[in-house]
Design a protein around this motif. Structure first.
Motif, PDB file in Angstrom:
ATOM      1  N   HIS A  67       0.818  -1.211   0.000  1.00 19.87           N
ATOM      2  CA  HIS A  67       0.000   0.000   0.000  1.00 19.87           C
ATOM      3  C   HIS A  67       0.857   1.269   0.000  1.00 19.87           C
ATOM      4  CE1 HIS A  67      -2.893  -3.111   1.137  1.00 19.87           C
ATOM      5  NE2 HIS A  67      -3.767  -2.338   0.517  1.00 19.87           N
ATOM      6  N   GLY A  68       2.059   1.145  -0.493  1.00 18.66           N
ATOM      7  CA  GLY A  68       2.888   2.337  -0.697  1.00 18.66           C
ATOM      8  C   GLY A  68       3.500   2.907   0.564  1.00 18.66           C
ATOM      9  N   GLY A  69       3.594   2.107   1.621  1.00 22.63           N
ATOM     10  CA  GLY A  69       4.242   2.563   2.860  1.00 22.63           C
ATOM     11  C   GLY A  69       3.257   2.689   4.005  1.00 22.63           C
ATOM     12  N   GLY A  70       3.684   3.324   5.062  1.00 26.15           N
ATOM     13  CA  GLY A  70       2.826   3.471   6.240  1.00 26.15           C
ATOM     14  C   GLY A  70       2.985   2.297   7.191  1.00 26.15           C
ATOM     15  N   HIS A  71       1.993   2.123   8.041  1.00 30.84           N
ATOM     16  CA  HIS A  71       2.074   1.115   9.107  1.00 30.84           C
ATOM     17  C   HIS A  71       0.810   0.270   9.097  1.00 30.84           C
ATOM     18  CE1 HIS A  71       5.263   3.673  10.730  1.00 30.84           C
ATOM     19  NE2 HIS A  71       4.460   4.665  10.376  1.00 30.84           N
ATOM     20  N   ALA A  72       1.006  -1.053   9.177  1.00 30.76           N
ATOM     21  CA  ALA A  72      -0.143  -1.955   9.208  1.00 30.76           C
ATOM     22  C   ALA A  72      -0.113  -2.754  10.499  1.00 30.76           C
ATOM     23  CB  ALA A  72      -0.086  -2.902   8.013  1.00 30.76           C
ATOM     24  N   THR A 191      -5.532   4.025   0.795  1.00 28.85           N
ATOM     25  CA  THR A 191      -4.417   4.964   0.926  1.00 28.85           C
ATOM     26  C   THR A 191      -4.900   6.400   0.805  1.00 28.85           C
ATOM     27  OG1 THR A 191      -3.926   4.876  -1.451  1.00 28.85           O
ATOM     28  CG2 THR A 191      -2.771   3.308  -0.036  1.00 28.85           C
ATOM     29  N   PHE A 192      -6.219   6.599   0.823  1.00 25.20           N
ATOM     30  CA  PHE A 192      -6.762   7.945   0.625  1.00 25.20           C
ATOM     31  C   PHE A 192      -7.207   8.600   1.939  1.00 25.20           C
ATOM     32  CE2 PHE A 192      -7.019   5.806  -3.401  1.00 25.20           C
ATOM     33  CZ  PHE A 192      -6.580   6.775  -4.284  1.00 25.20           C
ATOM     34  N   GLY A 193      -7.809   7.824   2.801  1.00 22.30           N
ATOM     35  CA  GLY A 193      -8.311   8.371   4.059  1.00 22.30           C
ATOM     36  C   GLY A 193      -7.220   8.435   5.118  1.00 22.30           C
ATOM     37  N   ASP A 194      -7.637   8.704   6.358  1.00 23.38           N
ATOM     38  CA  ASP A 194      -6.679   8.780   7.467  1.00 23.38           C
ATOM     39  C   ASP A 194      -6.260   7.398   7.930  1.00 23.38           C
ATOM     40  OD1 ASP A 194      -6.795  11.841   8.554  1.00 23.38           O
ATOM     41  OD2 ASP A 194      -8.642  11.197   7.563  1.00 23.38           O
ATOM     42  N   ALA A 196      -7.285   2.935   7.234  1.00 27.65           N
ATOM     43  CA  ALA A 196      -8.053   1.959   6.454  1.00 27.65           C
ATOM     44  C   ALA A 196      -8.175   0.665   7.233  1.00 27.65           C
ATOM     45  CB  ALA A 196      -7.362   1.688   5.121  1.00 27.65           C
ATOM     46  N   VAL A 197      -9.294  -0.016   7.039  1.00 27.90           N
ATOM     47  CA  VAL A 197      -9.500  -1.294   7.734  1.00 27.90           C
ATOM     48  C   VAL A 197      -9.868  -2.364   6.712  1.00 27.90           C
ATOM     49  CG1 VAL A 197     -10.186  -0.164   9.865  1.00 27.90           C
ATOM     50  CG2 VAL A 197     -11.965  -0.842   8.252  1.00 27.90           C
ATOM     51  N   TYR A 198      -9.466  -3.582   7.025  1.00 26.08           N
ATOM     52  CA  TYR A 198      -9.659  -4.721   6.133  1.00 26.08           C
ATOM     53  C   TYR A 198     -10.132  -5.915   6.950  1.00 26.08           C
ATOM     54  CZ  TYR A 198      -6.587  -2.009   3.088  1.00 26.08           C
ATOM     55  OH  TYR A 198      -6.036  -1.010   2.326  1.00 26.08           O
ATOM     56  N   SER A 199     -11.027  -6.682   6.355  1.00 26.58           N
ATOM     57  CA  SER A 199     -11.307  -8.016   6.887  1.00 26.58           C
ATOM     58  C   SER A 199     -10.455  -8.978   6.080  1.00 26.58           C
ATOM     59  CB  SER A 199     -12.791  -8.349   6.696  1.00 26.58           C
ATOM     60  OG  SER A 199     -12.988  -9.748   6.826  1.00 26.58           O
ATOM     61  N   THR A 200      -9.811  -9.925   6.748  1.00 26.94           N
ATOM     62  CA  THR A 200      -9.026 -10.922   6.008  1.00 26.94           C
ATOM     63  C   THR A 200      -9.553 -12.321   6.308  1.00 26.94           C
ATOM     64  OG1 THR A 200      -7.361 -10.909   7.769  1.00 26.94           O
ATOM     65  CG2 THR A 200      -6.929  -9.505   5.863  1.00 26.94           C
ATOM     66  N   MET A 201     -10.863 -12.399   6.559  1.00 26.32           N
ATOM     67  CA  MET A 201     -11.454 -13.730   6.754  1.00 26.32           C
ATOM     68  C   MET A 201     -11.383 -14.502   5.423  1.00 26.32           C
ATOM     69  SD  MET A 201     -15.572 -13.254   6.880  1.00 26.32           S
ATOM     70  CE  MET A 201     -15.844 -15.008   6.903  1.00 26.32           C
ATOM     71  N   THR A 202     -11.622 -15.777   5.488  1.00 30.46           N
ATOM     72  CA  THR A 202     -11.318 -16.647   4.358  1.00 30.46           C
ATOM     73  C   THR A 202     -11.950 -16.247   3.033  1.00 30.46           C
ATOM     74  OG1 THR A 202     -10.858 -18.464   5.814  1.00 30.46           O
ATOM     75  CG2 THR A 202     -11.442 -19.060   3.587  1.00 30.46           C
ATOM     76  N   ASN A 203     -13.146 -15.682   3.060  1.00 32.97           N
ATOM     77  CA  ASN A 203     -13.766 -15.413   1.754  1.00 32.97           C
ATOM     78  C   ASN A 203     -13.305 -14.108   1.108  1.00 32.97           C
ATOM     79  OD1 ASN A 203     -15.108 -13.486   3.184  1.00 32.97           O
ATOM     80  ND2 ASN A 203     -17.164 -14.239   2.774  1.00 32.97           N
ATOM     81  N   LYS A 204     -12.333 -13.431   1.712  1.00 33.29           N
ATOM     82  CA  LYS A 204     -11.864 -12.174   1.120  1.00 33.29           C
ATOM     83  C   LYS A 204     -10.743 -12.441   0.093  1.00 33.29           C
ATOM     84  CE  LYS A 204     -14.860  -9.816   3.344  1.00 33.29           C
ATOM     85  NZ  LYS A 204     -15.130 -10.419   4.605  1.00 33.29           N
ATOM     86  N   VAL A 215      -5.439  -3.079  10.144  1.00 35.49           N
ATOM     87  CA  VAL A 215      -5.615  -1.628  10.201  1.00 35.49           C
ATOM     88  C   VAL A 215      -4.362  -1.030   9.588  1.00 35.49           C
ATOM     89  CG1 VAL A 215      -6.212   0.336  11.674  1.00 35.49           C
ATOM     90  CG2 VAL A 215      -6.718  -1.980  12.453  1.00 35.49           C
ATOM     91  N   HIS A 216      -4.537  -0.044   8.724  1.00 35.65           N
ATOM     92  CA  HIS A 216      -3.386   0.556   8.045  1.00 35.65           C
ATOM     93  C   HIS A 216      -3.492   2.083   8.061  1.00 35.65           C
ATOM     94  CE1 HIS A 216      -1.296   1.911   4.233  1.00 35.65           C
ATOM     95  NE2 HIS A 216      -0.326   1.367   4.922  1.00 35.65           N
ATOM     96  N   THR A 217      -2.394   2.720   8.365  1.00 37.54           N
ATOM     97  CA  THR A 217      -2.367   4.194   8.343  1.00 37.54           C
ATOM     98  C   THR A 217      -0.963   4.674   8.003  1.00 37.54           C
ATOM     99  OG1 THR A 217      -2.768   6.208   9.622  1.00 37.54           O
ATOM    100  CG2 THR A 217      -1.899   4.351  10.852  1.00 37.54           C
ATOM    101  N   ARG A 218      -0.893   5.878   7.463  1.00 38.43           N
ATOM    102  CA  ARG A 218       0.428   6.474   7.208  1.00 38.43           C
ATOM    103  C   ARG A 218       0.869   7.358   8.383  1.00 38.43           C
ATOM    104  NH1 ARG A 218      -2.502   6.804   2.924  1.00 38.43           N
ATOM    105  NH2 ARG A 218      -3.150   8.911   3.457  1.00 38.43           N
ATOM    106  N   ASP A 219      -0.009   7.517   9.361  1.00 40.86           N
ATOM    107  CA  ASP A 219       0.264   8.430  10.475  1.00 40.86           C
ATOM    108  C   ASP A 219       0.883   7.642  11.640  1.00 40.86           C
ATOM    109  OD1 ASP A 219       0.064   9.928  12.794  1.00 40.86           O
ATOM    110  OD2 ASP A 219      -1.921  10.731  12.338  1.00 40.86           O
TER     111      ASP A 219
END
Ligand code: PLP
Length: 426
Positions: A67-72, A191-194, A196-204, A215-219
């Motif tokens: 996602h181009g950097g930041g922290h996950a 990568t647009f908002g402050d 981002a959140v993701y579900s990584t359950m099996t069907n994703k 959870v991912h953020t550049r801040d």
């Protein structure tokens, strides 16, 4: 070749397809080899895995790099990811959070659980996604954050949402649970908002094995608060043992990360396969009058968690229920994925009808909204106009051809029926 008006399977005709569609088979030998090697290492060294170890940090670094950097941060589910992201923004209470009309319940439930009031933004006309004008109508002096969700893998038009948020000084949370790797203006969503959140359950699109979330953020400061709020309020720092905040435990773990790393490497292939498949599906339905894949904005490259098939049911002269029954009878798995959490019993009982005293936090003077059923006409109209096909990487030309043949067969049969009943009335 499908005859022009073959008898529908639901009426006793020959179904287009009798063989079941292939299972997705999310996990394969690559995941097994990685997990085997991980266990072998663990047993050999006696270093029992837990959470936040090398594997988890490696997965998080790879996720951030994608996602181009930041922290996950790997957490236990998508619902937990949203809870943690919103909580870490430390919104002032009492307060409201704008949420999308169409989303999974887990994309809304964290709001009331954090003692905040959800305010439901309708979708943009014809779409399952919220639009900036619909969000704007929900803003008030109480608004503390905006949550958008890229439903079905189709990116929300982020530019106007961000402009609106900037004008009002509000943070934006992107829920990318259904849209791993979807792109808007050449950049992955999330990568647009402050934050981002993701579900990584099996069907994703990519999974951390069973359940999971990111959870991912550049801040960096927000990332530290996210870590703290997902790990029982532990103060940041290598030797920190002090808990500085009451919080729950939503930690991911290293075994999930081992699976997630293999899955993340497969994500580009998953996306390419899904995009190619939908291109072929769209081409296969070209020329139909009342059935088709909705147009995608030129600046969007969806991830297609599912694909919407837009129907003109009035022209076809059938209800959605009849249509679904008929398409399933032709052997095509389909449904309507357009969940509206605010139309569910939990929302009615725990949000709309809740008295101030029933609220866990900031109860006494929480903002008051007019009672009664809120309305989301665009969302309901969109839900009533689309069937969804859960396309995936294991679909071959055969599955695409069969889906197109069945959709074409239904259109021809229904249009012929409406034409003959109109003729009979003349
Ligand atoms: C848009 C959206 N948000 C949140 C969630 C909740 O994720 P989880 O089921 O991993 O808790 C989902 C799950 O499908 C989702 O689709």
């Amino acid at each position: 070749m499908t005859p022009r008006t073959a008898r529908l399977a639901v009426d006793g005709g020959e179904p287009v397809r009798t063989r079941p569609f292939p299972p997705r088979r999310v996990f394969g030998p690559e995941e097994r080899a990685a997990v085997d090697a991980f266990f072998a290492r663990t047993i050999e060294t006696g270093d029992d895995f837990r959470y936040g170890g090398d594997e988890q940090r490696a997965y998080e670094a790879e996720f951030a790099r994608y996602h181009g950097g930041g922290h996950a941060l790997l957490v236990s589910s998508g619902t937990a990811a949203l809870y943690v992201a919103l909580g870490a923004l430390e919104p002032r209470r009492p307060g409201e959070v704008v949420v999308p009309a169409v989303t999974d319940a887990g994309g809304v439930m964290p709001v009331p659980l954090l003692g905040l009031v959800p305010v439901v933004a309708d979708t943009a006309p014809g779409s399952f996604n919220v639009g900036a004008p619909q969000i704007e109508r929900c803003l008030s002096e109480w608004t503390r954050a905006i949550v958008v969700a890229h439903i079905g893998g189709e990116p929300v038009a982020m530019e106007p949402v961000l402009a609106l948020a900037r004008r009002h000084g509000l943070p934006v949370v992107e829920d990318c649970s259904q849209a791993h790797g979807a792109e808007y203006r050449g950049r992955p969503v999330g990568t647009f908002g402050d934050v981002a959140v993701y579900s990584t359950m099996t069907n994703k699109h990519h999974s951390t094995g069973g359940q999971g979330g990111v959870v991912h953020t550049r801040d960096p400061a927000l990332y530290e608060r996210i870590r703290r709020f997902s790990d029982r309020g532990k103060a940041a720092g290598a030797d920190a043992v002090r808990n500085v905040q009451a919080a729950l435990n939503f930690n991911g773990n290293d075994l999930a990360a081992v699976i997630g790393r293999v899955q993340l490497a497969k994500l580009p292939g998953v996306l390419a396969a899904r995009r190619d498949l939908v291109t072929r599906l769209r081409a296969g339905l070209h020329g139909l009058e009342a059935t088709g894949v909705p147009r995608v904005a030129a600046d969007c490259s969806p991830a297609y968690w599912f694909v919407r098939i837009r129907l003109d049911l009035a022209r076809l002269g059938v209800s959605m229920t009849e249509y679904l029954r008929a398409l399933r009878a032709e052997g095509i798995p389909c449904g309507v994925w357009a969940d509206i959490p605010a139309a569910e019993p939990w929302y009615e009982r725990q949000v709309r009808a809740a008295e101030p005293g029933a609220w866990p936090l900031g109860a006494a003077d929480r903002p008051r909204r007019p009672a009664g059923r809120a309305s989301w006409p665009n969302a309901e109209a969109a839900a009533g106009r689309h069937v969804t096909l859960f396309v995936h990487e294991r679909w071959t030309s055969r599955e695409i051809d069969d889906a197109c043949a069945a959709l074409t067969k239904l259109e021809r049969a229904y249009l012929a029926r409406t034409a003959s009943s109109k003729g009979a009335r003349r």
